[in-house]
Enzyme design. Structure first.
Site, PDB file in Angstrom:
ATOM      1  N   ARG A   1       0.846  -1.184   0.000  1.00  0.00           N
ATOM      2  CA  ARG A   1       0.000   0.000   0.000  1.00  0.00           C
ATOM      3  C   ARG A   1       0.884   1.236   0.000  1.00  0.00           C
ATOM      4  O   ARG A   1       1.834   1.337   0.798  1.00  0.00           O
ATOM      5  CB  ARG A   1      -0.920  -0.021   1.226  1.00  0.00           C
ATOM      6  CG  ARG A   1      -1.566   1.309   1.507  1.00  0.00           C
ATOM      7  CD  ARG A   1      -2.801   1.245   2.349  1.00  0.00           C
ATOM      8  NE  ARG A   1      -3.095   2.534   2.937  1.00  0.00           N
ATOM      9  CZ  ARG A   1      -3.457   3.632   2.259  1.00  0.00           C
ATOM     10  NH1 ARG A   1      -3.594   3.595   0.947  1.00  0.00           N
ATOM     11  NH2 ARG A   1      -3.684   4.771   2.888  1.00  0.00           N
TER      12      ARG A   1
ATOM     13  N   GLY B   1       0.267   5.198   0.416  1.00  0.00           N
ATOM     14  CA  GLY B   1      -0.830   6.112   0.702  1.00  0.00           C
ATOM     15  C   GLY B   1      -0.389   7.343   1.453  1.00  0.00           C
ATOM     16  O   GLY B   1       0.795   7.541   1.724  1.00  0.00           O
ATOM     17  N   THR B   2      -1.375   8.169   1.766  1.00  0.00           N
ATOM     18  CA  THR B   2      -1.106   9.334   2.596  1.00  0.00           C
ATOM     19  C   THR B   2      -1.648   9.056   3.998  1.00  0.00           C
ATOM     20  O   THR B   2      -2.505   8.183   4.182  1.00  0.00           O
ATOM     21  CB  THR B   2      -1.787  10.598   2.034  1.00  0.00           C
ATOM     22  OG1 THR B   2      -3.180  10.334   1.906  1.00  0.00           O
ATOM     23  CG2 THR B   2      -1.202  10.965   0.687  1.00  0.00           C
TER      24      THR B   2
ATOM     25  N   MET C   1      -6.371   4.630   6.439  1.00  0.00           N
ATOM     26  CA  MET C   1      -7.661   3.944   6.469  1.00  0.00           C
ATOM     27  C   MET C   1      -7.702   2.519   5.894  1.00  0.00           C
ATOM     28  O   MET C   1      -8.786   1.957   5.753  1.00  0.00           O
ATOM     29  CB  MET C   1      -8.721   4.808   5.760  1.00  0.00           C
ATOM     30  CG  MET C   1      -8.929   6.157   6.438  1.00  0.00           C
ATOM     31  SD  MET C   1     -10.267   7.104   5.734  1.00  0.00           S
ATOM     32  CE  MET C   1     -11.685   6.209   6.336  1.00  0.00           C
TER      33      MET C   1
ATOM     34  N   SER D   1       0.616  13.646   4.831  1.00  0.00           N
ATOM     35  CA  SER D   1      -0.001  14.692   4.000  1.00  0.00           C
ATOM     36  C   SER D   1      -0.659  15.781   4.840  1.00  0.00           C
ATOM     37  O   SER D   1      -0.992  16.846   4.335  1.00  0.00           O
ATOM     38  CB  SER D   1      -1.066  14.066   3.098  1.00  0.00           C
ATOM     39  OG  SER D   1      -2.067  13.452   3.889  1.00  0.00           O
ATOM     40  N   ASP D   2      -0.876  15.491   6.120  1.00  0.00           N
ATOM     41  CA  ASP D   2      -1.485  16.478   7.009  1.00  0.00           C
ATOM     42  C   ASP D   2      -1.182  16.059   8.449  1.00  0.00           C
ATOM     43  O   ASP D   2      -0.672  14.963   8.687  1.00  0.00           O
ATOM     44  CB  ASP D   2      -3.001  16.589   6.778  1.00  0.00           C
ATOM     45  CG  ASP D   2      -3.693  15.251   6.854  1.00  0.00           C
ATOM     46  OD1 ASP D   2      -3.766  14.550   5.831  1.00  0.00           O
ATOM     47  OD2 ASP D   2      -4.131  14.878   7.962  1.00  0.00           O
TER      48      ASP D   2
END
Ligand code: HPA
Length: 239
Positions: free
Chosen positions: A91, A93-94, A185, A208-209
């Site tokens: 995976r 992802g962010t 998630m 990303s945040d």
């Protein structure tokens, strides 16, 4: 079940490589295929969930979107492992940081995932099973990421069932206190599916945040840091 499966239109397992990189966003899968792979062919577009196979420096690899959240992603993880002979899913992802020292654009590699998901509630009696990635792949990714000079963290991630989470503050603080690095998630579902089928899973994230700092991301920085993560995943992908 036979192939094609209800959610993947490839008509032969040969169309998909042994390792599949999986961002949530199918357009990010297309971005990886367009920018990093040669001799690319599309193997699925059912429900717009694009999947491609190509070559990275001569190594055959596939890339496909998973959708967001454990229920969507697990459909694809299970079908790829069970019906398309896929050995490894990584995976990419962010994630949102939950620790002050985990900064925007840092790389996080999951050593395990926790979740409020109920997918394994009835599988292990009163035992709370902790799904983990493949250790050799994890080690290789950690070493390669450091070798590339990326700021890299390795630890537990929270695979949340909700992006807009109403979790009580105390619960969030306990997760922080016990060292959970970030929230995303899907990884809990990936590690469960990989263990179920005796295959390999790995989760690599770009922050990303932040849930602890009020920081904004520039589009340019975001793209560079995502590109670093993609390179890392492609480098460590088993053939
Ligand atoms: N929550 C869940 N998933 C995420 C987040 C978040 O804040 N950021 C990136 N993926």
């Amino acid at each position: 079940m036979t192939i094609p499966t209800p959610h993947i239109s490839a008509t032969s397992a040969d169309q998909i490589a042994n390792t599949v990189l999986m961002p949530g966003d199918p357009l990010r899968a297309k971005f990886i295929a367009d920018n990093f792979l040669t001799d690319v062919s599309e193997f699925t577009n059912t429900r717009g969930m694009l999947g491609f196979t190509g070559y990275y420096n001569g190594k055959r690899v596939s890339v496909m979107g998973s959708g967001m959240g454990i229920p969507s992603a697990m459909i694809y993880y299970n079908e790829l492992f069970a019906f398309y002979d896929v050995d490894t899913i990584i995976r990419v992802g962010t994630a949102g940081s939950m620790q002050e020292d985990v900064k925007l654009h840092d790389i996080v590699i999951a050593s395990s995932a926790c979740s409020e998901s109920s997918i394994n509630d009835n599988l292990f009696g009163n035992v709370h099973f902790s799904p983990t990635p493949d250790f050799e792949l994890l080690l290789k990714a950690y070493e390669t990421s450091n070798k590339f000079g990326f700021t890299t963290h390795c630890g537990q991630v929270h695979s949340s069932d909700q992006f807009y989470n109403d979790m009580p503050k105390e619960v969030f603080q306990n997760l922080q206190k016990y060292g959970v690095l970030c929230v995303e998630m899907e990884s809990y579902g990936l590690f469960m599916a990989a263990r179920k089928h005796g295959k390999k899973g790995l989760g690599i994230f770009t922050i990303s945040d932040s849930l602890v700092e009020n920081v904004a991301d520039s589009a340019e920085n975001r793209q560079t840091s995502y590109t670093n993560m993609m390179k890392l995943a492609l480098e460590v992908a088993p053939e």
